[in-house]
Structure formats: structure tokens, C-alpha cells
Design a protein around this motif. Structure first.
Motif, PDB file in Angstrom:
ATOM      1  N   CYS A  41       0.932  -1.387  -0.055  1.00 23.64           N
ATOM      2  CA  CYS A  41       0.087  -0.139   0.026  1.00 23.64           C
ATOM      3  C   CYS A  41       0.957   1.129   0.087  1.00 23.64           C
ATOM      4  O   CYS A  41       1.488   1.504  -0.852  1.00 23.64           O
ATOM      5  N   CYS A  83     -12.237   0.513   0.782  1.00 22.15           N
ATOM      6  CA  CYS A  83     -12.146  -0.471   1.615  1.00 22.15           C
ATOM      7  C   CYS A  83     -12.740  -1.737   1.620  1.00 22.15           C
ATOM      8  O   CYS A  83     -13.998  -1.821   1.940  1.00 22.15           O
ATOM      9  N   ASP A 141     -12.483  -6.503   1.020  1.00 22.61           N
ATOM     10  CA  ASP A 141     -11.715  -7.574   0.376  1.00 22.61           C
ATOM     11  C   ASP A 141     -11.765  -7.713  -0.964  1.00 22.61           C
ATOM     12  O   ASP A 141     -12.878  -7.385  -1.749  1.00 22.61           O
ATOM     13  N   VAL A 142     -10.662  -7.942  -1.486  1.00 27.15           N
ATOM     14  CA  VAL A 142     -10.595  -8.086  -3.040  1.00 27.15           C
ATOM     15  C   VAL A 142      -9.844  -9.341  -3.392  1.00 27.15           C
ATOM     16  O   VAL A 142      -9.094  -9.937  -2.916  1.00 27.15           O
ATOM     17  N   PRO A 180      -7.612  -8.070   1.853  1.00 23.85           N
ATOM     18  CA  PRO A 180      -8.102  -6.540   2.238  1.00 23.85           C
ATOM     19  C   PRO A 180      -7.506  -5.443   1.270  1.00 23.85           C
ATOM     20  O   PRO A 180      -6.149  -5.638   1.041  1.00 23.85           O
ATOM     21  N   LEU A 181      -8.139  -4.498   0.787  1.00 24.25           N
ATOM     22  CA  LEU A 181      -7.604  -3.506   0.024  1.00 24.25           C
ATOM     23  C   LEU A 181      -8.171  -2.264   0.773  1.00 24.25           C
ATOM     24  O   LEU A 181      -9.230  -2.092   0.973  1.00 24.25           O
ATOM     25  N   LYS A 182      -7.429  -1.125   1.209  1.00 22.65           N
ATOM     26  CA  LYS A 182      -7.932   0.027   1.804  1.00 22.65           C
ATOM     27  C   LYS A 182      -6.803   1.103   1.548  1.00 22.65           C
ATOM     28  O   LYS A 182      -5.896   1.279   1.917  1.00 22.65           O
ATOM     29  N   TYR A 234      -5.916  -7.504 -10.324  1.00 22.26           N
ATOM     30  CA  TYR A 234      -7.351  -7.287  -9.505  1.00 22.26           C
ATOM     31  C   TYR A 234      -8.287  -8.251 -10.640  1.00 22.26           C
ATOM     32  O   TYR A 234      -8.291  -8.109 -11.672  1.00 22.26           O
ATOM     33  N   ALA A 259      -2.324  -4.939  -9.889  1.00 21.39           N
ATOM     34  CA  ALA A 259      -2.445  -4.844  -8.295  1.00 21.39           C
ATOM     35  C   ALA A 259      -0.975  -4.815  -7.717  1.00 21.39           C
ATOM     36  O   ALA A 259      -0.803  -4.310  -6.390  1.00 21.39           O
ATOM     37  N   PRO A 262      -3.096  -4.143  -2.107  1.00 20.87           N
ATOM     38  CA  PRO A 262      -3.861  -4.715  -1.166  1.00 20.87           C
ATOM     39  C   PRO A 262      -3.003  -5.213   0.086  1.00 20.87           C
ATOM     40  O   PRO A 262      -1.762  -5.313  -0.138  1.00 20.87           O
ATOM     41  N   HIS A 263      -3.485  -5.671   1.031  1.00 24.01           N
ATOM     42  CA  HIS A 263      -2.749  -5.818   2.317  1.00 24.01           C
ATOM     43  C   HIS A 263      -2.494  -7.462   2.729  1.00 24.01           C
ATOM     44  O   HIS A 263      -3.506  -8.087   3.341  1.00 24.01           O
TER      45      HIS A 263
END
Length: 225
Positions: free
Chosen positions: A87, A113, A115-116, A140-142, A168, A180, A194-195
Motif C-alpha cells: 500500500c 476499503c 476484500d478483493v 483486504p484493500l484499503k 485485480y 495490483a 492490497p494488504h
């Protein structure tokens, strides 16, 4: 041998604790690195975690690239040390010149924010060998500025060299070519929006898929020992 993975903290970093926890879950030792200290403490790999380094003033990551610790990280990465930017860390790596392109405001200008699903597009980097090529992972993506952009020439080069690492499945932020995450030419430096550190245990995340990145770098470090 116990692999030692450094996790950087900048003013405004907020995912360093989660990144360190993911490192420990993989079986490695997490080592705290401070933005103002150029000493990498002899670590085997480095994670530049998410957050809002220096308040995201100017551009995201634009100030962090000048931190003493990042000068050492750039030198270490050029020498082959594995580096992961998550991120805001991805933004920092692009600003520091370790990865091409830039991260800009999301399409629609909204903070995303959720989940992807990501496709693993390259499983040969130092951070992705534990995945099957083409596998789907849920993390997750935020981010508000997670739209990956680059010139067509750079995008073609990334595609041609197999340096697109994650895509993605349902592009939530308008990233060019659904990108991504990408890697350096040697596959040692990886950045993604994403995280994965928030997806290391089924109890607390949408999955434990993200743990694969941390297990992969552990393999890479031990293989080089």
C-alpha cells in the motif's frame, strides 16, 4: 538459521505491527526499523508497510523516499535484498525509483476499503513462490490513492517481462491493466496495494492467503544462506 525481516516505521505508519506479526507467523524474526536510522540491523529482507507516511503530504510516499532508512533500503535492494512494499509502501518504492509507475487517486475519487480477489500472475519472485500460478487469493484493500498508472511503454515492458505479479479480478480503483502489484526486473522487489498482512489467519482476516508472501521470502532467504 532464523531469517530476520525488517519492518520500517515512518511517522504515520499504521500497519507495521500487523506486518511484523505476519513475519513472526511465517517463522521469521521481525526487526523494527526506524525511518530516521540508516542502520538496517543486518536484516535479510525489508518490508515497507502501509499507512500514511509523513501524513501523505505532497504525494503519497514522496517525503518518505528521502528518509535515511530508505537510502539504505535502496542500496540493499540494488544488491539483491528482498523488499516488499505494501500500500503506502508500494507508493514509497515507486517514489524511490525501485519500481516503475505511480499510484494515483482511485477512479471515482473514493477511498476503497473491502476484500478483493487477486490473481497471482507471477510466482517466481522472492515473495510469491509459495503460490500456484494463476491462483486466486483473497486479501483486504484499503486505499484512496491506489490506482496504478504508467506509460504504455512501461506497461508493455512489465507485461513482456512477466513483472506483473498480482492482478485485480474485479478492478476496484481503475488501475491500468488491472495491475495490483509488480516486481523489479530481478524479482526481488515487489510492491502491491492490497494488504497481505491482514490476511494471515482465517480467524481475523478474510483468509490466510496473504501468509504465502511471508513464507515465500523466508524460503528465498534460507535458500540464499
Amino acid at each position: 538459521m532464523t531469517a530476520r525481516v525488517g519492518v520500517i516505521t515512518f511517522p504515520g505508519t499504521l500497519d507495521d505491527v500487523d506486518a511484523a506479526r505476519a513475519v513472526r507467523l511465517s517463522g521469521a524474526e521481525a526487526v523494527s526499523l526506524w525511518h530516521a536510522d540508516a542502520d538496517l540491523k543486518g536484516v535479510d529482507a525489508v518490508i515497507v508497510p502501509g499507512g500514511f507516511s509523513y501524513g501523505d503530504y505532497l504525494r503519497c510516499g514522496a517525503i518518505a523516499k528521502f528518509a535515511p532508512v530508505m537510502k539504505s533500503v535502496v542500496e540493499a535492494a540494488e544488491g539483491g535484498m528482498p523488499v516488499l512494499g505494501i500500500c503506502n509502501g508500494f507508493q514509497v518504492l515507486c517514489e524511490a525509483g525501485l519500481l516503475p509507475g505511480a499510484l494515483t487517486r482511485n477512479a471515482g475519487l473514493h477511498f476503497v476499503c473491502r476484500d478483493v480477489w487477486l490473481e497471482v500472475a507471477n510466482n517466481t519472485t522472492a515473495w510469491t513462490t509459495r503460490f500456484e500460478l494463476g491462483a486466486d487469493i483473497l486479501v483486504p484493500l484499503k486505499s484512496g490513492e491506489g490506482r496504478y498508472v504508467a506509460s504504455e511503454a512501461v506497461l508493455d515492458e512489465l507485461e513482456g517481462d512477466g513483472r506483473v505479479v498480482f492482478r485485480y479480478r474485479d478492478n476496484p480503483n481503475g488501475s491500468m491493466r488491472d495491475i495490483a502489484g509488480i516486481s523489479s526486473a530481478n524479482g526481488r522487489v515487489v510492491g502491491l496495494m492490497p494488504h497481505p498482512e491482514h490476511a494471515t489467519e482465517a480467524l481475523t482476516g478474510p483468509s490466510d492467503d496473504g501468509l504465502g508472501l511471508f513464507l515465500s521470502v523466508l524460503d528465498a532467504v534460507l535458500a540464499a544462506a
